[in-house]
Design a protein around this motif. Structure first.
Motif, PDB file in Angstrom:
ATOM      1  N   VAL A   1       4.547 -29.261  23.408  1.00 49.64           N
ATOM      2  CA  VAL A   1       3.443 -29.698  22.549  1.00 49.64           C
ATOM      3  C   VAL A   1       2.699 -30.883  23.154  1.00 49.64           C
ATOM      4  CG1 VAL A   1       2.870 -30.661  20.277  1.00 49.64           C
ATOM      5  CG2 VAL A   1       4.558 -28.814  20.474  1.00 49.64           C
ATOM      6  N   VAL A   2       3.446 -31.899  23.630  1.00 49.89           N
ATOM      7  CA  VAL A   2       2.786 -33.111  24.125  1.00 49.89           C
ATOM      8  C   VAL A   2       2.136 -32.888  25.490  1.00 49.89           C
ATOM      9  CG1 VAL A   2       4.251 -34.670  22.800  1.00 49.89           C
ATOM     10  CG2 VAL A   2       4.942 -34.014  25.127  1.00 49.89           C
ATOM     11  N   ASN A   3       2.298 -31.699  26.071  1.00 49.92           N
ATOM     12  CA  ASN A   3       1.623 -31.348  27.318  1.00 49.92           C
ATOM     13  C   ASN A   3       0.634 -30.194  27.146  1.00 49.92           C
ATOM     14  OD1 ASN A   3       2.899 -32.956  29.689  1.00 49.92           O
ATOM     15  ND2 ASN A   3       4.664 -32.317  28.468  1.00 49.92           N
ATOM     16  N   HIS A   4       0.412 -29.773  25.898  1.00 48.31           N
ATOM     17  CA  HIS A   4      -0.399 -28.591  25.620  1.00 48.31           C
ATOM     18  C   HIS A   4      -1.875 -28.972  25.507  1.00 48.31           C
ATOM     19  CE1 HIS A   4      -1.712 -24.815  23.901  1.00 48.31           C
ATOM     20  NE2 HIS A   4      -0.481 -24.337  23.913  1.00 48.31           N
ATOM     21  N   GLU A   5      -2.712 -28.327  26.292  1.00 49.59           N
ATOM     22  CA  GLU A   5      -4.137 -28.659  26.323  1.00 49.59           C
ATOM     23  C   GLU A   5      -4.801 -28.505  24.963  1.00 49.59           C
ATOM     24  OE1 GLU A   5      -8.276 -27.125  28.484  1.00 49.59           O
ATOM     25  OE2 GLU A   5      -6.353 -26.181  28.959  1.00 49.59           O
ATOM     26  N   ARG A   6      -4.419 -27.487  24.189  1.00 47.78           N
ATOM     27  CA  ARG A   6      -5.101 -27.222  22.920  1.00 47.78           C
ATOM     28  C   ARG A   6      -4.533 -28.053  21.769  1.00 47.78           C
ATOM     29  NH1 ARG A   6      -5.729 -20.588  23.351  1.00 47.78           N
ATOM     30  NH2 ARG A   6      -6.025 -20.598  25.620  1.00 47.78           N
ATOM     31  N   ILE A   7      -3.453 -28.783  22.032  1.00 39.33           N
ATOM     32  CA  ILE A   7      -2.867 -29.663  21.013  1.00 39.33           C
ATOM     33  C   ILE A   7      -3.016 -31.118  21.458  1.00 39.33           C
ATOM     34  CG2 ILE A   7      -0.853 -30.162  19.582  1.00 39.33           C
ATOM     35  CD1 ILE A   7       0.227 -27.369  20.437  1.00 39.33           C
ATOM     36  N   ALA A   8      -2.256 -31.494  22.501  1.00 37.87           N
ATOM     37  CA  ALA A   8      -2.328 -32.861  23.021  1.00 37.87           C
ATOM     38  C   ALA A   8      -3.713 -33.183  23.568  1.00 37.87           C
ATOM     39  CB  ALA A   8      -1.270 -33.052  24.109  1.00 37.87           C
ATOM     40  N   GLY A   9      -4.364 -32.176  24.143  1.00 36.13           N
ATOM     41  CA  GLY A   9      -5.713 -32.398  24.649  1.00 36.13           C
ATOM     42  C   GLY A   9      -6.676 -32.812  23.554  1.00 36.13           C
ATOM     43  N   ALA A  10      -6.409 -32.335  22.324  1.00 35.89           N
ATOM     44  CA  ALA A  10      -7.260 -32.687  21.175  1.00 35.89           C
ATOM     45  C   ALA A  10      -6.926 -34.074  20.628  1.00 35.89           C
ATOM     46  CB  ALA A  10      -7.112 -31.643  20.078  1.00 35.89           C
ATOM     47  N   THR A  11      -5.645 -34.384  20.478  1.00 38.80           N
ATOM     48  CA  THR A  11      -5.260 -35.667  19.877  1.00 38.80           C
ATOM     49  C   THR A  11      -5.582 -36.845  20.783  1.00 38.80           C
ATOM     50  OG1 THR A  11      -2.980 -35.449  20.724  1.00 38.80           O
ATOM     51  CG2 THR A  11      -3.431 -34.610  18.494  1.00 38.80           C
ATOM     52  N   LYS A  12      -5.384 -36.679  22.087  1.00 41.32           N
ATOM     53  CA  LYS A  12      -5.618 -37.792  23.024  1.00 41.32           C
ATOM     54  C   LYS A  12      -7.050 -38.291  22.986  1.00 41.32           C
ATOM     55  CE  LYS A  12      -4.149 -35.844  26.809  1.00 41.32           C
ATOM     56  NZ  LYS A  12      -3.814 -35.705  28.253  1.00 41.32           N
ATOM     57  N   LEU A  13      -7.994 -37.376  22.765  1.00 42.35           N
ATOM     58  CA  LEU A  13      -9.418 -37.729  22.789  1.00 42.35           C
ATOM     59  C   LEU A  13      -9.931 -38.240  21.452  1.00 42.35           C
ATOM     60  CD1 LEU A  13     -10.839 -34.712  24.850  1.00 42.35           C
ATOM     61  CD2 LEU A  13     -10.304 -37.015  25.672  1.00 42.35           C
ATOM     62  N   ARG A  14      -9.105 -38.171  20.404  1.00 44.06           N
ATOM     63  CA  ARG A  14      -9.585 -38.485  19.053  1.00 44.06           C
ATOM     64  C   ARG A  14      -8.818 -39.619  18.389  1.00 44.06           C
ATOM     65  NH1 ARG A  14     -10.555 -33.373  20.462  1.00 44.06           N
ATOM     66  NH2 ARG A  14     -12.533 -32.441  19.781  1.00 44.06           N
ATOM     67  N   GLY A  15      -8.081 -40.371  19.158  1.00 42.10           N
ATOM     68  CA  GLY A  15      -7.389 -41.526  18.605  1.00 42.10           C
ATOM     69  C   GLY A  15      -6.258 -41.184  17.669  1.00 42.10           C
ATOM     70  N   VAL A  16      -5.625 -40.017  17.887  1.00 37.69           N
ATOM     71  CA  VAL A  16      -4.566 -39.533  16.995  1.00 37.69           C
ATOM     72  C   VAL A  16      -3.221 -39.562  17.717  1.00 37.69           C
ATOM     73  CG1 VAL A  16      -3.716 -37.562  15.665  1.00 37.69           C
ATOM     74  CG2 VAL A  16      -6.169 -38.090  15.705  1.00 37.69           C
ATOM     75  N   LEU A  17      -2.201 -40.074  17.054  1.00 40.08           N
ATOM     76  CA  LEU A  17      -0.840 -40.083  17.590  1.00 40.08           C
ATOM     77  C   LEU A  17      -0.201 -38.725  17.370  1.00 40.08           C
ATOM     78  CD1 LEU A  17       1.358 -42.028  18.837  1.00 40.08           C
ATOM     79  CD2 LEU A  17       2.204 -42.284  16.480  1.00 40.08           C
ATOM     80  N   LEU A  18       0.236 -38.086  18.441  1.00 42.67           N
ATOM     81  CA  LEU A  18       0.852 -36.763  18.353  1.00 42.67           C
ATOM     82  C   LEU A  18       2.362 -36.894  18.280  1.00 42.67           C
ATOM     83  CD1 LEU A  18       0.687 -33.661  18.483  1.00 42.67           C
ATOM     84  CD2 LEU A  18       0.610 -33.864  20.983  1.00 42.67           C
ATOM     85  N   VAL A  19       2.958 -36.266  17.276  1.00 43.65           N
ATOM     86  CA  VAL A  19       4.410 -36.310  17.065  1.00 43.65           C
ATOM     87  C   VAL A  19       4.924 -34.882  17.037  1.00 43.65           C
ATOM     88  CG1 VAL A  19       6.257 -37.026  15.507  1.00 43.65           C
ATOM     89  CG2 VAL A  19       4.210 -38.459  15.761  1.00 43.65           C
TER      90      VAL A  19
END
Length: 264
Positions: free
Chosen positions: A65-83
């Motif tokens: 998940v934390v390496n997935h372009e369609r998940i982590a790629g979205a959160t990294k660019l939007r100021g969201v912490l991915l858990v």
């Protein structure tokens, strides 16, 4: 002034220790279980963070998940912490209310709150496939006041009685999905995948919002229920199979965060 400096020092030290012990591919321990966490790009280390709690699909783990372009790629660019919690034996027990995985995910969020300043008004719960079903189970039963469900190609039975609900539901599913089959309703009703939440929120008539896409090879059709006693429901459908559509998670986060939708 000295007190404020001390608080800043303690916050910085706690954050530094959190990153040193677990971040990205290195899992954080919660008892005998674990989860992964990924910060957004450019975070200043102090501003409270929205959280996307995402449950991985079957035979996966949070590291995916934390390496997935369609998940982590979205959160990294939007100021969201991915858990991203890790399921036992790489799966989730979402089939009935008798599951330990909801309590485990509650513990994960509590641990994240000790490591990071999080925004309690922006706790989003997501998942794909079996993880999508687990996300449904979590918001159905968790003691946490979650802001929104963002589920992809997976759900629990529409006839279940959920004791609680998030403030908003967003779901996407492909009508040609043969893995977690699209739950058509009577007479081929394509709005049935969110029947549980429509009933829970006491929603009235659906409002078509038209088609949208971020890639030319996939068009999504949106229907919304805004005339509800409680909550709001959004359903996106597409003619494809079992996958996370390009840009879907990013678009949901943009809309929830009051941003102009962009891709990626």
């Amino acid at each position: 002034m000295m007190y404020r400096l001390l608080c800043l020092f303690l916050l910085t030290a706690t954050h530094a220790a959190a990153v040193e012990t677990c971040h990205g591919d290195t899992a954080c321990q919660v008892g005998d279980r674990s989860y992964h966490v990924l910060e957004p790009d450019g975070w200043d280390g102090e501003t409270p963070l929205p959280v996307l709690l995402h449950f991985h699909g079957w035979a996966r783990q949070g590291a995916v998940v934390v390496n997935h372009e369609r998940i982590a790629g979205a959160t990294k660019l939007r100021g969201v912490l991915l858990v991203a919690p890790n399921g036992l034996r790489k799966t989730w027990d979402f089939w009935t209310s008798d599951t330990d995985d909801v309590g485990f995910a509650d513990q994960v969020l509590a641990d994240v709150a000790l490591r990071y300043p999080i925004d309690p008004e922006r706790i989003y719960v997501s998942g794909y496939s079996y993880g999508g079903a687990m996300a449904w189970r979590f918001v159905c039963q968790s003691g946490n006041d979650t802001t929104a469900l963002l589920a992809v190609a997976g759900s629990i039975r529409q006839t279940e009685d959920c004791p609680q609900a998030p403030r908003e539901v967003r779901h996407v599913h492909g009508t040609d999905d043969t893995v977690m089959a699209f739950p058509f309703g009577p007479d081929g009703d394509t709005t049935y995948p969110v029947a549980l939440w429509r009933a829970k929120y006491d929603c009235n008539g659906a409002t078509p919002r038209g088609d949208w896409s971020v890639e030319p090879f996939l068009t999504l059709t949106r229907v919304e229920w805004t005339d509800c006693a409680n909550g709001r429901v959004t359903l996106d459908t597409h003619p494809g199979g079992h996958f996370i559509p390009h840009g879907w998670i990013g678009r949901q986060l943009d809309e929830l965060l009051g941003r102009i939708p962009t891709y990626p």
